[in-house]
Design an enzyme around this catalytic site. Structure first.
Site, PDB file in Angstrom:
ATOM      1  N   CYS A   6     -11.984 -29.755  17.242  1.00  0.00           N
ATOM      2  CA  CYS A   6     -10.543 -29.572  17.500  1.00  0.00           C
ATOM      3  C   CYS A   6      -9.698 -30.326  16.485  1.00  0.00           C
ATOM      4  O   CYS A   6      -8.745 -29.777  15.936  1.00  0.00           O
ATOM      5  CB  CYS A   6     -10.188 -30.027  18.902  1.00  0.00           C
ATOM      6  SG  CYS A   6     -10.874 -28.990  20.191  1.00  0.00           S
ATOM      7  N   ASP A  28      -6.569 -41.859  43.070  1.00  0.00           N
ATOM      8  CA  ASP A  28      -5.612 -40.791  43.375  1.00  0.00           C
ATOM      9  C   ASP A  28      -5.455 -39.803  42.214  1.00  0.00           C
ATOM     10  O   ASP A  28      -4.601 -38.933  42.236  1.00  0.00           O
ATOM     11  CB  ASP A  28      -4.256 -41.381  43.735  1.00  0.00           C
ATOM     12  CG  ASP A  28      -3.695 -42.267  42.629  1.00  0.00           C
ATOM     13  OD1 ASP A  28      -4.374 -42.468  41.593  1.00  0.00           O
ATOM     14  OD2 ASP A  28      -2.573 -42.767  42.799  1.00  0.00           O
TER      15      ASP A  28
END
Length: 50
Positions: A6, A28
Site C-alpha cells: 500500500c 469498548d
C-alpha cells in the site's frame, strides 16, 4: 502495512522518514492512545503500557 504494498503504491514509502506508530484500543473498542515516533527510537511496550 507489513508488506509495503500500500505504501509503495501510494508513493508514501520514504525510509529516511520512517516512523513507528502504536495504537491502543480499550475494551469498548475506542482508541485510547496513539503514539507516532521516529524509527530510531526503540520499542518498549511495558513502558508504553505503564
Amino acid at each position: 502495512d507489513f508488506t509495503p504494498v500500500c505504501t509503495t503504491e501510494l508513493g508514501r514509502l520514504a525510509p529516511e522518514f520512517a516512523k513507528r506508530v502504536v495504537f491502543i484500543f480499550g475494551p469498548d473498542k475506542k482508541l485510547k492512545l496513539s503514539i507516532l515516533y521516529p524509527a530510531t527510537t526503540g520499542r518498549n511496550f511495558d513502558e508504553i503500557l505503564r
